[in-house]
Scaffold this motif. Structure first.
Motif, PDB file in Angstrom:
ATOM      1  N   GLU A  58       0.876  -1.173   0.000  1.00  0.00           N
ATOM      2  CA  GLU A  58       0.000   0.000   0.000  1.00  0.00           C
ATOM      3  C   GLU A  58       0.911   1.220   0.000  1.00  0.00           C
ATOM      4  O   GLU A  58       2.027   1.140   0.517  1.00  0.00           O
ATOM      5  CB  GLU A  58      -0.876   0.078   1.260  1.00  0.00           C
ATOM      6  CG  GLU A  58      -1.831  -1.071   1.457  1.00  0.00           C
ATOM      7  CD  GLU A  58      -2.675  -0.884   2.728  1.00  0.00           C
ATOM      8  OE1 GLU A  58      -3.085   0.259   3.000  1.00  0.00           O
ATOM      9  OE2 GLU A  58      -2.899  -1.869   3.424  1.00  0.00           O
ATOM     10  N   ALA A  59       0.452   2.349  -0.544  1.00  0.00           N
ATOM     11  CA  ALA A  59       1.349   3.515  -0.588  1.00  0.00           C
ATOM     12  C   ALA A  59       0.609   4.847  -0.580  1.00  0.00           C
ATOM     13  O   ALA A  59      -0.461   4.992  -1.172  1.00  0.00           O
ATOM     14  CB  ALA A  59       2.234   3.432  -1.828  1.00  0.00           C
ATOM     15  N   VAL A  60       1.214   5.816   0.122  1.00  0.00           N
ATOM     16  CA  VAL A  60       0.762   7.211   0.088  1.00  0.00           C
ATOM     17  C   VAL A  60       2.016   8.057  -0.095  1.00  0.00           C
ATOM     18  O   VAL A  60       3.049   7.767   0.512  1.00  0.00           O
ATOM     19  CB  VAL A  60       0.058   7.613   1.406  1.00  0.00           C
ATOM     20  CG1 VAL A  60      -0.165   9.120   1.463  1.00  0.00           C
ATOM     21  CG2 VAL A  60      -1.269   6.884   1.568  1.00  0.00           C
ATOM     22  N   ILE A  61       1.932   9.076  -0.943  1.00  0.00           N
ATOM     23  CA  ILE A  61       3.088   9.978  -1.109  1.00  0.00           C
ATOM     24  C   ILE A  61       2.705  11.365  -0.622  1.00  0.00           C
ATOM     25  O   ILE A  61       1.762  11.969  -1.126  1.00  0.00           O
ATOM     26  CB  ILE A  61       3.542  10.065  -2.582  1.00  0.00           C
ATOM     27  CG1 ILE A  61       3.975   8.681  -3.078  1.00  0.00           C
ATOM     28  CG2 ILE A  61       4.689  11.070  -2.735  1.00  0.00           C
ATOM     29  CD1 ILE A  61       4.377   8.658  -4.547  1.00  0.00           C
ATOM     30  N   VAL A  62       3.431  11.839   0.388  1.00  0.00           N
ATOM     31  CA  VAL A  62       3.212  13.192   0.898  1.00  0.00           C
ATOM     32  C   VAL A  62       4.319  14.068   0.340  1.00  0.00           C
ATOM     33  O   VAL A  62       5.498  13.765   0.514  1.00  0.00           O
ATOM     34  CB  VAL A  62       3.261  13.230   2.439  1.00  0.00           C
ATOM     35  CG1 VAL A  62       3.142  14.658   2.952  1.00  0.00           C
ATOM     36  CG2 VAL A  62       2.162  12.358   3.025  1.00  0.00           C
ATOM     37  N   SER A  63       3.939  15.135  -0.354  1.00  0.00           N
ATOM     38  CA  SER A  63       4.954  16.016  -0.924  1.00  0.00           C
ATOM     39  C   SER A  63       4.564  17.462  -0.681  1.00  0.00           C
ATOM     40  O   SER A  63       3.566  17.945  -1.197  1.00  0.00           O
ATOM     41  CB  SER A  63       5.088  15.736  -2.423  1.00  0.00           C
ATOM     42  OG  SER A  63       6.048  16.589  -2.974  1.00  0.00           O
ATOM     43  N   THR A  64       5.348  18.145   0.181  1.00  0.00           N
ATOM     44  CA  THR A  64       5.117  19.569   0.434  1.00  0.00           C
ATOM     45  C   THR A  64       6.440  20.280   0.205  1.00  0.00           C
ATOM     46  O   THR A  64       7.448  19.634  -0.094  1.00  0.00           O
ATOM     47  CB  THR A  64       4.662  19.807   1.882  1.00  0.00           C
ATOM     48  OG1 THR A  64       5.810  19.690   2.732  1.00  0.00           O
ATOM     49  CG2 THR A  64       3.628  18.791   2.324  1.00  0.00           C
ATOM     50  N   CYS A  65       6.429  21.593   0.395  1.00  0.00           N
ATOM     51  CA  CYS A  65       7.682  22.293   0.140  1.00  0.00           C
ATOM     52  C   CYS A  65       8.721  21.984   1.214  1.00  0.00           C
ATOM     53  O   CYS A  65       9.903  22.183   1.007  1.00  0.00           O
ATOM     54  CB  CYS A  65       7.457  23.789  -0.001  1.00  0.00           C
ATOM     55  SG  CYS A  65       6.590  24.500   1.378  1.00  0.00           S
ATOM     56  N   ASN A  66       8.282  21.475   2.354  1.00  0.00           N
ATOM     57  CA  ASN A  66       9.238  21.184   3.413  1.00  0.00           C
ATOM     58  C   ASN A  66       9.546  19.710   3.593  1.00  0.00           C
ATOM     59  O   ASN A  66      10.433  19.352   4.350  1.00  0.00           O
ATOM     60  CB  ASN A  66       8.738  21.742   4.746  1.00  0.00           C
ATOM     61  CG  ASN A  66       9.055  23.217   4.876  1.00  0.00           C
ATOM     62  OD1 ASN A  66      10.017  23.681   4.256  1.00  0.00           O
ATOM     63  ND2 ASN A  66       8.272  23.933   5.636  1.00  0.00           N
ATOM     64  N   ARG A  67       8.768  18.848   2.943  1.00  0.00           N
ATOM     65  CA  ARG A  67       9.043  17.426   3.117  1.00  0.00           C
ATOM     66  C   ARG A  67       8.476  16.593   1.979  1.00  0.00           C
ATOM     67  O   ARG A  67       7.500  16.964   1.345  1.00  0.00           O
ATOM     68  CB  ARG A  67       8.503  16.921   4.459  1.00  0.00           C
ATOM     69  CG  ARG A  67       6.990  16.771   4.542  1.00  0.00           C
ATOM     70  CD  ARG A  67       6.588  16.224   5.872  1.00  0.00           C
ATOM     71  NE  ARG A  67       6.913  17.184   6.924  1.00  0.00           N
ATOM     72  CZ  ARG A  67       7.715  16.926   7.941  1.00  0.00           C
ATOM     73  NH1 ARG A  67       8.245  15.752   8.082  1.00  0.00           N
ATOM     74  NH2 ARG A  67       7.966  17.850   8.835  1.00  0.00           N
ATOM     75  N   VAL A  68       9.172  15.469   1.738  1.00  0.00           N
ATOM     76  CA  VAL A  68       8.659  14.446   0.835  1.00  0.00           C
ATOM     77  C   VAL A  68       8.746  13.149   1.608  1.00  0.00           C
ATOM     78  O   VAL A  68       9.813  12.781   2.098  1.00  0.00           O
ATOM     79  CB  VAL A  68       9.511  14.345  -0.449  1.00  0.00           C
ATOM     80  CG1 VAL A  68       9.060  13.140  -1.280  1.00  0.00           C
ATOM     81  CG2 VAL A  68       9.400  15.620  -1.257  1.00  0.00           C
ATOM     82  N   GLU A  69       7.609  12.484   1.776  1.00  0.00           N
ATOM     83  CA  GLU A  69       7.626  11.246   2.534  1.00  0.00           C
ATOM     84  C   GLU A  69       6.746  10.210   1.864  1.00  0.00           C
ATOM     85  O   GLU A  69       5.676  10.531   1.357  1.00  0.00           O
ATOM     86  CB  GLU A  69       7.125  11.486   3.975  1.00  0.00           C
ATOM     87  CG  GLU A  69       8.171  12.144   4.835  1.00  0.00           C
ATOM     88  CD  GLU A  69       7.718  12.378   6.265  1.00  0.00           C
ATOM     89  OE1 GLU A  69       6.533  12.154   6.562  1.00  0.00           O
ATOM     90  OE2 GLU A  69       8.564  12.781   7.079  1.00  0.00           O
ATOM     91  N   LEU A  70       7.230   8.960   1.844  1.00  0.00           N
ATOM     92  CA  LEU A  70       6.432   7.866   1.312  1.00  0.00           C
ATOM     93  C   LEU A  70       6.023   6.971   2.464  1.00  0.00           C
ATOM     94  O   LEU A  70       6.868   6.517   3.229  1.00  0.00           O
ATOM     95  CB  LEU A  70       7.244   7.064   0.273  1.00  0.00           C
ATOM     96  CG  LEU A  70       7.272   7.689  -1.130  1.00  0.00           C
ATOM     97  CD1 LEU A  70       8.200   8.881  -1.166  1.00  0.00           C
ATOM     98  CD2 LEU A  70       7.659   6.656  -2.156  1.00  0.00           C
ATOM     99  N   TYR A  71       4.712   6.783   2.590  1.00  0.00           N
ATOM    100  CA  TYR A  71       4.184   5.893   3.611  1.00  0.00           C
ATOM    101  C   TYR A  71       3.755   4.622   2.905  1.00  0.00           C
ATOM    102  O   TYR A  71       2.895   4.682   2.029  1.00  0.00           O
ATOM    103  CB  TYR A  71       2.951   6.499   4.306  1.00  0.00           C
ATOM    104  CG  TYR A  71       3.196   7.809   5.034  1.00  0.00           C
ATOM    105  CD1 TYR A  71       4.408   8.478   4.917  1.00  0.00           C
ATOM    106  CD2 TYR A  71       2.221   8.369   5.841  1.00  0.00           C
ATOM    107  CE1 TYR A  71       4.632   9.664   5.573  1.00  0.00           C
ATOM    108  CE2 TYR A  71       2.435   9.566   6.506  1.00  0.00           C
ATOM    109  CZ  TYR A  71       3.636  10.207   6.366  1.00  0.00           C
ATOM    110  OH  TYR A  71       3.860  11.401   7.019  1.00  0.00           O
ATOM    111  N   VAL A  72       4.367   3.503   3.263  1.00  0.00           N
ATOM    112  CA  VAL A  72       3.961   2.264   2.609  1.00  0.00           C
ATOM    113  C   VAL A  72       3.736   1.158   3.644  1.00  0.00           C
ATOM    114  O   VAL A  72       4.165   1.264   4.796  1.00  0.00           O
ATOM    115  CB  VAL A  72       5.008   1.770   1.572  1.00  0.00           C
ATOM    116  CG1 VAL A  72       5.325   2.855   0.570  1.00  0.00           C
ATOM    117  CG2 VAL A  72       6.264   1.280   2.257  1.00  0.00           C
ATOM    118  N   ILE A  73       3.036   0.132   3.196  1.00  0.00           N
ATOM    119  CA  ILE A  73       2.842  -1.051   4.022  1.00  0.00           C
ATOM    120  C   ILE A  73       3.656  -2.168   3.384  1.00  0.00           C
ATOM    121  O   ILE A  73       3.640  -2.327   2.161  1.00  0.00           O
ATOM    122  CB  ILE A  73       1.360  -1.460   4.052  1.00  0.00           C
ATOM    123  CG1 ILE A  73       0.500  -0.326   4.602  1.00  0.00           C
ATOM    124  CG2 ILE A  73       1.158  -2.743   4.856  1.00  0.00           C
ATOM    125  CD1 ILE A  73       0.869   0.099   6.002  1.00  0.00           C
TER     126      ILE A  73
END
Lengths: 278, 431
Positions: free
Chosen positions: B43-58
């Motif tokens: 499973e995956a979610v990609i968070v991308s803002t000007c201060n962070r890039v993070e991938l949340y996966v299972i």
């Protein structure tokens, strides 16, 4: 312990509980505690009122003839007026000053001898309770305006010196504090005026003269003049804010002297002992 | 099943790295599907803002997932993996849960308590839902993160004090006037900060805006924006007595308002308080004016001071928030653990049931003379045996599901009874 004394002790205790609640609300930022404190105070004044009722039925007459009774009655007036103001302005921060003050006044009251003084028959008149109640409510209103004045000056200092401490966060806005000051002044002034007038009429029925320049009368007149000047200044020249706050503090010091200092230092027929002697 | 996070933020990467790794919000489908296609990711979610890039996966194989995602990030953005890796962090399990909850609650933000991050994560989750890259666990997890963020906001004062100069100005005004209803603001000059502050004032109840500028046309333009009135620069001083709040930011080299003029204004206003904010450098308003009773004059440094004090207050509140988060991390971890136990128990029961059925058939086919009643008796006897045997192991599995050695028991059971690995029991829509 009789019902009367028991009610007195419980009331004192309740004022202490309310003080703690208000202080907790202020220090730990839990507004809920302040809301509970308000209801505790409501219970307090009801019990306090029933204390007076019991006292009246056992001793007869108006229960404000000794220092013990006066202080207790003053505490009651103070809390009552505060609750009314709180209804309008939501001033739980002020509760942290008023409730402890009421408690301390009750303690002083408890320390002064609890005697029911038989009133001199000459002084017995329906004007006596009227005079006392008006004067005491007026005093309580001025005490609150003093409190608001002190809070105003603190908040004013914070804003002017640009120091933003916890106190700054806690205190209400200058506008509210100024409004409280004005409200108290406009409640207290007519009460005091009527208190003095009713006193004069009472004096006339007792001794046949309206005014005898007794020290209490003289100082009351001076204090009345100060409050009159403040009200006038506010309505005509726009005295408000800091000036008004300073004025209510000074005027209250005079009031305090009139209320307590005169009795303790200057004597005259307003002293409690003289109620029976005369 | 483990939650794995790989990413970078303002704390680990400078802007020139962050901008290279950022994902375009208009093209999220491609990267999301690529991540989901990674072998170790379910499973995956990609968070991308000007201060962070993070991938949340299972993932079931956390180490593999971390390596794959790092490689994906480098490949997708055409970066050198070795350089990129220096800025990347990764979390798994409890640490990942905690990290995500801290991020959502704005504890990891550059400005602690700032409210935008929650919205940004909600958007990221929205994309993941749209492109169907989230399943049971991340769905539950993301919603948990949102509710925790809300709880932190409600139960702590983390976001209650202004931490921007323009908000600080509004907050100060409230301490002076209480309510901003029916108050009048005057903007002198036009600066970005001034306009922003004016907007905040209008949003908080200020009803009237006056604008003045050396160039009258600019004043008119700005006045239009606020539904206000443009005043010519030559006689704005004559309007001051009508104004409660002044926002000044002209480029004038000397004071445009001196204390003497303001003293006169005070008198005209019958000493009603007046709040003056001087954002200009060099200053527009004579600092001596602050000595007047009914004048509250603040310059840029004063407002910065308010912001600093509020930030300190927020940091104090942040420690309260950490406690809330720790509590929620444990709760979620427990839920995750039970998630593993249930399928194992079900598989175990199925396995036993199958054995029972097979053996029953074998036996019954050779015992043709049995009456229906006798058959039923054997049937219930075998069922009872299976139940009795499984009773204690099931109980132990449920009991240990929230403990540290939960996976040890699960693995043991799976090995002993040769149950199919959970990797094949998908929690998500990956086909």
């Amino acid at each position: 312990m009789g019902t009367m004394a028991l009610l007195f002790s419980i009331t004192t205790l309740i004022y202490l509980v309310a003080s703690i609640l208000y202080l907790v609300a202020m220090i730990s930022k839990r507004p809920r505690a302040g809301q509970i404190g308000r209801w505790v105070l409501v219970v307090g004044i009801i019990l306090h009122a029933s204390h007076f009722a019991v006292r009246h039925s056992t001793a007869g007459g108006t229960p404000v003839t000794s220092l013990h009774e006066s202080l207790s009655f003053f505490a009651w007036c103070l809390v009552l007026l505060f609750l009314l103001l709180d209804l309008r302005f939501r001033l739980s921060v002020m509760g942290a000053f008023v409730a402890p003050l009421a408690f301390v006044v009750m303690i002083f009251s408890a320390c002064s001898p609890d005697v029911v003084i038989e009133l001199n028959p000459v002084l017995k008149s329906w004007l006596f309770p009227v005079h006392i109640t008006l004067a005491f409510l007026g005093n309580a209103a001025f005490a609150l305006s003093f409190g608001a004045g002190v809070m105003y000056l603190i908040q004013y200092r914070m804003l002017k010196s640009k120091r933003f401490t916890r106190v700054y966060q806690l205190l209400p806005s200058l506008d509210i504090l100024d409004k409280v000051n004005y409200t108290c002044l406009s409640i207290g002034f007519p009460l005091m005026t009527l208190g003095i007038i009713s006193g004069a009429f009472w004096a006339n029925t007792a001794w046949g003269t309206y005014w005898r320049w007794d020290p209490k009368e003289t100082w009351a007149l001076i204090t009345w003049g100060l409050y009159a000047a403040q009200l006038h200044g506010r309505l005509t020249i726009g005295w408000r804010g800091r000036k008004a706050a300073i004025f209510s503090i000074i005027a209250f010091i005079f009031l305090l002297f009139t209320f307590l200092g005169v009795n303790l230092l200057l004597g005259g027929y307003h002293t409690f002992e003289s109620f029976t002697v005369l | 099943m483990n939650i794995v996070i790989v990413g970078l933020s303002h704390k680990t990467a400078p802007i020139d790295i962050r901008e290279k790794v950022a994902f375009s919000p208009t093209a999220m489908e491609e990267p999301l599907h690529q991540v989901l296609a990674l072998p170790a990711v379910s499973e995956a979610v990609i968070v991308s803002t000007c201060n962070r890039v993070e991938l949340y996966v299972i993932s079931r194989q956390t180490d593999a997932a971390i390596t794959e995602i790092k490689k994906f990030l480098a490949d997708f953005h055409n970066l050198d993996l070795e350089i990129l890796e220096r800025h990347l962090y990764d979390f798994e399990g409890v640490a990942a849960i905690q990290h995500a909850l801290r991020v959502a609650s704005s504890l990891d933000s550059m400005m602690i308590g700032e409210p935008q991050i929650l919205g940004q994560i909600k958007t990221a989750y929205g994309y993941a839902c749209e492109y169907k890259t989230v399943g049971l666990i991340l769905n539950r997890f993301m919603n948990k993160a949102f509710s925790v963020a809300k709880r932190v906001r409600n139960e702590t004062a983390i976001a209650s004090n202004a931490v921007s100069v323009s908000f600080a100005a509004v907050e100060l005004a409230r301490k002076i006037f209480d309510s901003l209803e029916n108050k009048t603001v005057m903007l002198i000059g036009a600066g970005e900060m001034c306009e922003l502050a004016a907007k905040h004032f209008v949003n908080n109840g200020v009803s009237k805006v006056l604008v003045t500028n050396r160039t009258f046309s600019r004043a008119e333009k700005l006045a239009k924006e606020f539904d206000g009135i443009a005043v010519s620069f030559d006689n704005f001083r004559e309007q001051l007595h009508r104004v409660d709040i002044v926002l000044s930011s002209t480029g004038a080299p000397a004071y445009i308002l001196d204390a003497k003029k303001l003293k006169q204004v005070c008198k005209e206003r019958r000493y009603k308080p007046m709040f003056l904010i001087d954002i200009a450098v060099p200053r527009d308003i004579d600092p001596a004016a602050n000595k007047l009773d009914s004048i509250y004059l603040y310059d840029v440094d004063d407002l910065q001071g308010v912001v600093q004090a509020n930030l300190k207050e927020r940091q104090k509140e942040a420690s309260k928030a950490e406690l809330i988060i720790n509590e929620e991390v444990v709760q979620f971890q427990n839920w995750l653990a039970t998630l593993e136990v249930k399928p194992t128990i079900v598989a175990l029961r199925q396995q036993m049931e199958q054995v029972r059925q097979t053996e029953m058939e074998k036996t019954l086919s050779s015992l043709k003379a049995l009456s229906d009643k006798e058959r039923k008796a054997i049937e219930s006897m075998t069922s009872a045996i299976v139940n009795k045997i499984l009773h204690h192991p099931t109980h132990v599995l449920k009991q240990t599901s929230t403990g540290d050695d939960s996976s040890l028991y699960l693995d043991t059971v799976r090995t002993l009874f040769d149950l199919p690995g959970l990797a094949e029991q998908k929690t998500h829509p990956k086909k």
